[in-house]
Design an enzyme around this catalytic site. Sequence first.
Site, PDB file in Angstrom:
ATOM      1  N   CYS A  25       0.860  -1.178   0.000  1.00  0.00           N
ATOM      2  CA  CYS A  25       0.000   0.000   0.000  1.00  0.00           C
ATOM      3  C   CYS A  25       0.898   1.230   0.000  1.00  0.00           C
ATOM      4  O   CYS A  25       2.021   1.185  -0.484  1.00  0.00           O
ATOM      5  CB  CYS A  25      -0.944  -0.010   1.195  1.00  0.00           C
ATOM      6  SG  CYS A  25      -0.103  -0.011   2.792  1.00  0.00           S
ATOM      7  N   HIS A 598      31.643  -5.691  32.610  1.00  0.00           N
ATOM      8  CA  HIS A 598      30.424  -4.933  32.878  1.00  0.00           C
ATOM      9  C   HIS A 598      30.135  -5.011  34.372  1.00  0.00           C
ATOM     10  O   HIS A 598      29.800  -6.068  34.895  1.00  0.00           O
ATOM     11  CB  HIS A 598      29.250  -5.505  32.075  1.00  0.00           C
ATOM     12  CG  HIS A 598      28.058  -4.598  32.006  1.00  0.00           C
ATOM     13  ND1 HIS A 598      27.171  -4.456  33.043  1.00  0.00           N
ATOM     14  CD2 HIS A 598      27.627  -3.783  31.015  1.00  0.00           C
ATOM     15  CE1 HIS A 598      26.227  -3.593  32.692  1.00  0.00           C
ATOM     16  NE2 HIS A 598      26.483  -3.173  31.466  1.00  0.00           N
TER      17      HIS A 598
END
Length: 676
Positions: A25, A598
């Site tokens: 579309c 970390h």
Amino acid sequence: MASTTAEQIVEKVGGPGNISSLTHCATRLRFELKDAGLVDQSALEKIPGVLGAVPQSGDRYQVVIGGAVASVYADITNLPSVKGAKPAASDADIKAAERAKARGKVAWLDAFFEYLSNSFRPLLGVLLGSSLIIAIAAVLDALHIVPFQGVDRLTAAGATWVFWDSMWRSVLYFLPIMVAYNASKALKVDPWIGASIMAALFTPEFLSLSEAADTVCTTNATLGTDQCVAQIFGLPMQLNGYGGQVFVPLIMVAVLAQLYKLLQKIFPDNLQMVFVPFFCLLIMVPVTGFIIGPISMWLGTGLGAGLAWLNNTVPLLFAVLIPMIYPFLVPLGLHWPLNALMLANISSAATGHQDFIQGPMGTWNFACFGATAGVLVVASRVKDNEVRQTAIGALAAGLLGGISEPSLYGIHLRYKRIYPRMLIGCAVGGLTIGILGWLFGTVKTGAFAFTSLLTIPVFSPMWVYAISIAAAFVTAMLLVIASDYRTAEQKAEFEQAQADLALAEAPAAAAPAAAPAAGGVATLVATRTVGAPVAGTVVPLAEVNDKVFASKALGDGVGIVPSDGHVTAPVAGTLVTVADTGHAFGIKTDDGVEVLVHVGIDTVQMEGKGFQLDVAKDQRVEAGDLLAKVDLEAVKEAGFDTTTIVVVINTLSLKSVQPVAAGDVSLGDTVIDVEV
């Protein structure tokens, strides 16, 4: 491996063999798949150029592309692998197949909205083009250059500008024929039959019926319009002007579809070409003229009158209600009935050929664009280039074209914090247009206008509309800027992704050369082990409270519950990543081993509080050098897990990465064995 956008999309929807049919579309690729469960939605949404992926009922799937959808569609259908698969079907084929499946409790409702969508969607381009033509006319009229709004327009404006008017009125006037064509295709009826039936009501012969000798006309004193009834075959036919009417073709084609299918069953294939169109025209033109046309006009007028009553009785409620419901209707495709009512209002003499819905609707659109502008500011500030580029494209499509889908699917539905802030912008815009409209007159327009910057002149009072959409835009934008569009988790994920990217892209040459050995020849010491960056208790990576690390998506390694706040380098190398918040470090060794440390989980949200950095990016460190000091108690009091994670980012490119430690470890103890 897929390389182009088209190839990647095909791969992530399950491959060419999983595609039953494909169409597109204005902004989306529409897939009918054999098994929607094979779609990798997360990977699909990460493909450059893809704004979003939206599962539908059954095995339908939409991929939002934006303005480039036609070229992406062409690229996909031209892929050799797709050409060899089942040919792409039309939208109508897809929807008809879906209706036949009748899946779900509301399949009929899905089919209804798909029917409306398919009837209007192909016309968006010409509607947008015509709205810009009338916008130019409105500007000229507002500046008193050309009097487009006069009663005797041919004399006042001149033939040239009357001809100019014909360029946009052609779209609105003949809109029912265009809708009939699209609606027929949607229901698998010969579209030329549907268009021809509707066109019969626009012929000079039909229009001249009001002047026939036996036609009786009465004047509506309230509206100042004539209502005529002609005698056709001895039966009374109410005559109407059907220019711009959309309910007539929608209802007519729905009836035509049943007759068309019946006639196809009655006549053999070799006779259908002549007799199916013949009987369709012979039956449906009178049925439309006598029954469907008048009933549809009453329906459209009644619905418009109901909304007009609400607008006139409680204008403030109406002005707020419209922009508040649109953000929920548009993503589901449920806004088409309201669009049909707008067109009906413009075509109705009862409303003075003026629509009062589009004004409040415009405040929702600009609240949507304002939220996108806020995202653009934040994304630029944090250097999120992917979101920034998406926002730039979406904002351009919105402000210049009035198209909201790129903003909705590309950004807003991905980041759920945006919607509440956008809704506040909708409410502010609705209140503004409601209050000012009550004081100075309801905002109306005589055109079906895509609410963009270019179509502001088609609304009257223009200044009321301009102030209202500006209020909606600025409110949503400032709220997003002030509070960010990302959740704390999304911020942390972005920070982590940036750190991982920097580590992965760091060139091997960034590390200084190894010291020369005896004889002056440089030697490279291979990395064999990774030490513990903190003292504490080792836990398996699969048990850490972070899904990304636990899945080993970032590489293999271990977690360590720290007993001390000193964080040291686990290997010798160059710091290619040092988070400003002090919670993450990426080290690349001389022989290319990439290690990430970390500290804590989601500790990026502490914004550096409790962390003391001792190193900087691009600095050379040796194993055991101090990287940072962490106040573990502060981390715990803030509600975060202190588990420190050490992983080898490029695990897949190495021969072997094996976690070896268990239980308590001291600083520098081996926790991972590495073979390059």
